[in-house]
Design an enzyme around this catalytic site. Sequence first.
Site, PDB file in Angstrom:
ATOM      1  N   GLY A 170       0.848  -1.198   0.000  1.00 43.46           N
ATOM      2  CA  GLY A 170       0.000   0.000   0.000  1.00 43.46           C
ATOM      3  C   GLY A 170       0.875   1.236   0.000  1.00 43.46           C
ATOM      4  O   GLY A 170       1.104   1.837   1.045  1.00 43.46           O
ATOM      5  N   ALA A 171       1.375   1.604  -1.186  1.00 42.65           N
ATOM      6  CA  ALA A 171       2.297   2.739  -1.271  1.00 42.65           C
ATOM      7  C   ALA A 171       1.538   4.020  -1.598  1.00 42.65           C
ATOM      8  O   ALA A 171       1.848   4.722  -2.554  1.00 42.65           O
ATOM      9  CB  ALA A 171       3.376   2.453  -2.306  1.00 42.65           C
ATOM     10  N   GLY A 172       0.527   4.327  -0.784  1.00 46.13           N
ATOM     11  CA  GLY A 172      -0.186   5.605  -0.905  1.00 46.13           C
ATOM     12  C   GLY A 172       0.457   6.596   0.051  1.00 46.13           C
ATOM     13  O   GLY A 172       1.646   6.496   0.384  1.00 46.13           O
ATOM     14  N   ALA A 194      -1.185  12.885   5.813  1.00 42.31           N
ATOM     15  CA  ALA A 194      -0.282  12.916   4.652  1.00 42.31           C
ATOM     16  C   ALA A 194      -1.129  12.838   3.389  1.00 42.31           C
ATOM     17  O   ALA A 194      -2.232  12.292   3.423  1.00 42.31           O
ATOM     18  CB  ALA A 194       0.679  11.735   4.705  1.00 42.31           C
ATOM     19  N   LYS A 229     -11.608   5.724  17.172  1.00 36.80           N
ATOM     20  CA  LYS A 229     -11.336   6.384  15.880  1.00 36.80           C
ATOM     21  C   LYS A 229     -12.532   6.215  14.938  1.00 36.80           C
ATOM     22  O   LYS A 229     -12.935   7.136  14.239  1.00 36.80           O
ATOM     23  CB  LYS A 229     -10.050   5.792  15.277  1.00 36.80           C
ATOM     24  CG  LYS A 229      -9.622   6.405  13.945  1.00 36.80           C
ATOM     25  CD  LYS A 229      -8.894   7.719  14.118  1.00 36.80           C
ATOM     26  CE  LYS A 229      -8.821   8.582  12.883  1.00 36.80           C
ATOM     27  NZ  LYS A 229      -7.757   8.490  11.992  1.00 36.80           N
ATOM     28  N   ASN A 264     -14.738   9.128  13.127  1.00 36.68           N
ATOM     29  CA  ASN A 264     -14.920   9.139  11.670  1.00 36.68           C
ATOM     30  C   ASN A 264     -16.397   9.040  11.296  1.00 36.68           C
ATOM     31  O   ASN A 264     -16.849   9.689  10.339  1.00 36.68           O
ATOM     32  CB  ASN A 264     -14.121   8.015  11.004  1.00 36.68           C
ATOM     33  CG  ASN A 264     -12.635   8.291  10.976  1.00 36.68           C
ATOM     34  OD1 ASN A 264     -11.815   7.423  11.232  1.00 36.68           O
ATOM     35  ND2 ASN A 264     -12.245   9.514  10.690  1.00 36.68           N
ATOM     36  N   ASN A 303     -17.109  12.181   9.052  1.00 34.36           N
ATOM     37  CA  ASN A 303     -16.869  11.963   7.619  1.00 34.36           C
ATOM     38  C   ASN A 303     -18.144  11.953   6.762  1.00 34.36           C
ATOM     39  O   ASN A 303     -18.210  12.684   5.761  1.00 34.36           O
ATOM     40  CB  ASN A 303     -16.054  10.686   7.405  1.00 34.36           C
ATOM     41  CG  ASN A 303     -14.642  10.802   7.980  1.00 34.36           C
ATOM     42  OD1 ASN A 303     -14.392  11.647   8.820  1.00 34.36           O
ATOM     43  ND2 ASN A 303     -13.742   9.960   7.539  1.00 34.36           N
ATOM     44  N   GLU A 349     -14.462   4.672   2.412  1.00 34.74           N
ATOM     45  CA  GLU A 349     -14.383   3.652   3.470  1.00 34.74           C
ATOM     46  C   GLU A 349     -15.691   3.607   4.279  1.00 34.74           C
ATOM     47  O   GLU A 349     -15.692   3.182   5.428  1.00 34.74           O
ATOM     48  CB  GLU A 349     -13.170   3.922   4.365  1.00 34.74           C
ATOM     49  CG  GLU A 349     -11.864   3.744   3.611  1.00 34.74           C
ATOM     50  CD  GLU A 349     -10.606   3.985   4.449  1.00 34.74           C
ATOM     51  OE1 GLU A 349      -9.743   3.103   4.528  1.00 34.74           O
ATOM     52  OE2 GLU A 349     -10.493   5.088   5.011  1.00 34.74           O
TER      53      GLU A 349
HETATM   54  N1  LIG Z   1      -3.692   9.856   4.427  1.00 36.06           N
HETATM   55  C1  LIG Z   1      -3.895  10.180   5.697  1.00 36.06           C
HETATM   56  O1  LIG Z   1      -3.550  11.313   6.137  1.00 36.06           O
HETATM   57  C2  LIG Z   1      -4.519   9.220   6.669  1.00 36.06           C
HETATM   58  C3  LIG Z   1      -4.953   7.974   6.246  1.00 36.06           C
HETATM   59  N2  LIG Z   1      -5.475   7.102   7.173  1.00 36.06           N
HETATM   60  C4  LIG Z   1      -5.921   5.786   6.764  1.00 36.06           C
HETATM   61  O2  LIG Z   1      -4.784   5.036   6.313  1.00 36.06           O
HETATM   62  C5  LIG Z   1      -5.166   4.119   5.266  1.00 36.06           C
HETATM   63  C6  LIG Z   1      -4.306   4.395   4.030  1.00 36.06           C
HETATM   64  O3  LIG Z   1      -4.607   5.712   3.614  1.00 36.06           O
HETATM   65  P1  LIG Z   1      -3.852   6.452   2.417  1.00 36.06           P
HETATM   66  O4  LIG Z   1      -2.401   6.154   2.446  1.00 36.06           O
HETATM   67  O5  LIG Z   1      -4.285   7.863   2.469  1.00 36.06           O
HETATM   68  O6  LIG Z   1      -4.503   5.718   1.169  1.00 36.06           O
HETATM   69  P2  LIG Z   1      -4.074   5.765  -0.375  1.00 36.06           P
HETATM   70  O7  LIG Z   1      -5.304   5.561  -1.172  1.00 36.06           O
HETATM   71  O8  LIG Z   1      -3.219   6.985  -0.606  1.00 36.06           O
HETATM   72  O9  LIG Z   1      -3.121   4.496  -0.527  1.00 36.06           O
HETATM   73  C7  LIG Z   1      -3.566   3.189  -0.588  1.00 36.06           C
HETATM   74  C8  LIG Z   1      -2.590   2.441  -1.469  1.00 36.06           C
HETATM   75  O10 LIG Z   1      -2.854   1.043  -1.370  1.00 36.06           O
HETATM   76  C9  LIG Z   1      -2.449   0.474  -2.588  1.00 36.06           C
HETATM   77  N3  LIG Z   1      -3.019  -0.874  -2.739  1.00 36.06           N
HETATM   78  C10 LIG Z   1      -4.312  -1.265  -2.634  1.00 36.06           C
HETATM   79  N4  LIG Z   1      -4.413  -2.602  -2.810  1.00 36.06           N
HETATM   80  C11 LIG Z   1      -3.150  -3.063  -3.038  1.00 36.06           C
HETATM   81  C12 LIG Z   1      -2.597  -4.345  -3.302  1.00 36.06           C
HETATM   82  N5  LIG Z   1      -3.354  -5.441  -3.344  1.00 36.06           N
HETATM   83  N6  LIG Z   1      -1.247  -4.441  -3.501  1.00 36.06           N
HETATM   84  C13 LIG Z   1      -0.456  -3.356  -3.456  1.00 36.06           C
HETATM   85  N7  LIG Z   1      -0.918  -2.102  -3.195  1.00 36.06           N
HETATM   86  C14 LIG Z   1      -2.252  -1.964  -2.988  1.00 36.06           C
HETATM   87  C15 LIG Z   1      -2.946   1.443  -3.632  1.00 36.06           C
HETATM   88  O11 LIG Z   1      -2.124   1.286  -4.756  1.00 36.06           O
HETATM   89  P3  LIG Z   1      -2.715   1.138  -6.246  1.00 36.06           P
HETATM   90  O12 LIG Z   1      -3.304   2.487  -6.537  1.00 36.06           O
HETATM   91  O13 LIG Z   1      -1.540   0.777  -7.049  1.00 36.06           O
HETATM   92  O14 LIG Z   1      -3.749   0.038  -6.148  1.00 36.06           O
HETATM   93  C16 LIG Z   1      -2.687   2.793  -2.945  1.00 36.06           C
HETATM   94  O15 LIG Z   1      -1.443   3.324  -3.360  1.00 36.06           O
HETATM   95  C17 LIG Z   1      -6.661   4.380   5.031  1.00 36.06           C
HETATM   96  O16 LIG Z   1      -7.417   3.467   5.766  1.00 36.06           O
HETATM   97  C18 LIG Z   1      -6.878   5.792   5.580  1.00 36.06           C
HETATM   98  O17 LIG Z   1      -8.205   6.035   6.014  1.00 36.06           O
HETATM   99  C19 LIG Z   1      -5.586   7.423   8.495  1.00 36.06           C
HETATM  100  C20 LIG Z   1      -5.186   8.643   8.943  1.00 36.06           C
HETATM  101  C21 LIG Z   1      -4.641   9.650   8.065  1.00 36.06           C
HETATM  102  C1  LIG Z   2     -10.494  13.081  11.981  1.00 32.13           C
HETATM  103  C2  LIG Z   2     -10.804  13.271  10.493  1.00 32.13           C
HETATM  104  C3  LIG Z   2     -12.274  13.469  10.319  1.00 32.13           C
HETATM  105  C4  LIG Z   2     -10.048  14.511  10.115  1.00 32.13           C
HETATM  106  O1  LIG Z   2     -10.357  14.987   8.846  1.00 32.13           O
HETATM  107  C5  LIG Z   2     -10.349  12.049   9.724  1.00 32.13           C
HETATM  108  O2  LIG Z   2      -9.721  11.165  10.276  1.00 32.13           O
HETATM  109  C6  LIG Z   2     -10.681  11.835   8.291  1.00 32.13           C
HETATM  110  O3  LIG Z   2     -10.885  12.795   7.553  1.00 32.13           O
HETATM  111  O4  LIG Z   2     -10.735  10.654   7.892  1.00 32.13           O
END
Ligand SMILES: NC(=O)C1=CN([C@@H]2O[C@H](COP(=O)(O)OP(=O)(O)OC[C@H]3O[C@@H](n4cnc5c(N)ncnc54)[C@H](OP(=O)(O)O)[C@@H]3O)[C@@H](O)[C@H]2O)C=CC1
Ligand SMILES: CC(C)(CO)C(=O)C(=O)O
Length: 304
Positions: free
Chosen positions: A7-9, A130, A185, A189, A193, A268
């Site tokens: 999960g390289a998001g 992020a 959490k 949410n 959300n 989600e």
């Molecule tokens: N971003 C934030 O600030 C915050 C995020 N979170 C939570 O963290 C989690 C991740 O969020 P976030 O990083 O923003 O999400 P993203 O959508 O940015 O990243 C998710 C990544 O998962 C990859 N992925 C999905 N399925 C697979 C697979 N089978 N194999 C390899 N890669 C896969 C996707 O890649 P591809 O596109 O190539 O499929 C995508 O790059 C979520 O649950 C979010 O709610 C919680 C707090 C803050």
């Molecule tokens: C706490 C909150 C609501 C902050 O935006 C959040 O975690 C989200 O947007 O998913």
Amino acid sequence: MHWHILGAGAIGCTWAVQLFKSKHDVTLILSSKERLQQLCENNGIVYESKDDEAKAYNIRAELAENDTPIRNLLICTKAYSTISALQSVTDRLSCDANVVLLQNGLGPQQDVVELFPTLSIWAATTTDGAYLSAPFRVVRAGYGETLIGALSSKAQQSGNTLCLSPSGDLTITLTNDIEHKLWCKVAINAAINPLTALNNCKNGMLASDPELSGKMLQVCSEVEMIAAACGQPLFEKPLYEMALLIARATAENYSSMLQDIQQKRPTEIEQITGFLCKKADNLKCHTPENRSLLQQVRQLSLPH
Ligand SMILES: NC(=O)C1=CN([C@@H]2O[C@H](COP(=O)(O)OP(=O)(O)OC[C@H]3O[C@@H](n4cnc5c(N)ncnc54)[C@H](OP(=O)(O)O)[C@@H]3O)[C@@H](O)[C@H]2O)C=CC1
Ligand SMILES: CC(C)(CO)C(=O)C(=O)O
């Protein structure tokens, strides 16, 4: 310590860079050859924050099909992808592997423990922020805390043996009550959300608009009732007061669910309000406000 990251998001790239900077061995597991190519063209992950100018980190990457064993796996996909992501690499996990699930929402974590009873499963929840300005270009927007705790009995028996810290700019705290932290959490949410997603507004509007505050109060009372019935009392303060505090503290933010809808990505909702409504059904709790939000957000969410 060698960590594989699935999960390289935004969150996965942040963790990859921070673990790499803390001298861990890091390998990203990407979903396609095209994504490998993208990473290569980017010269790695480009990370920037208020303290660090944009800098590229040359982090190794591979596909799930690779056959080298995995001892430590961090899954940072969206909650709806957790199980399929884990399934793509289960035959590579060594018998003493640690698997850390870092997602918002609830449901997949418990499903993973049921599906893989012999694995050492940990869960995490974070208040870090992020976002990606482009693929593999991550901007660290907020510094929060990540709580990690053992979820499966094998992880519980192993004690606090997870080797994640010190990990650069991440604040990581081990907790022995991660399920409760995940409930807290998910409750926040659920309060913020869906309402921001449906009203196309910043988080702060839920605190400043009396009609929206009234709806949030109803949502919160229902969520508190479900949590209590599940043996998970939430905060010391009423959930509504906590949700108001967080809506004010993040007043200028667009919630992740609203951003997903605006950017035509799946949401989600099933792992947040959907999880709570399922619990309510099993307990025969009446939760009309959450049910209505669930139906409305489903109509706007792309399928995954
Ligand atoms: N971003 C934030 O600030 C915050 C995020 N979170 C939570 O963290 C989690 C991740 O969020 P976030 O990083 O923003 O999400 P993203 O959508 O940015 O990243 C998710 C990544 O998962 C990859 N992925 C999905 N399925 C697979 C697979 N089978 N194999 C390899 N890669 C896969 C996707 O890649 P591809 O596109 O190539 O499929 C995508 O790059 C979520 O649950 C979010 O709610 C919680 C707090 C803050
Ligand atoms: C706490 C909150 C609501 C902050 O935006 C959040 O975690 C989200 O947007 O998913």
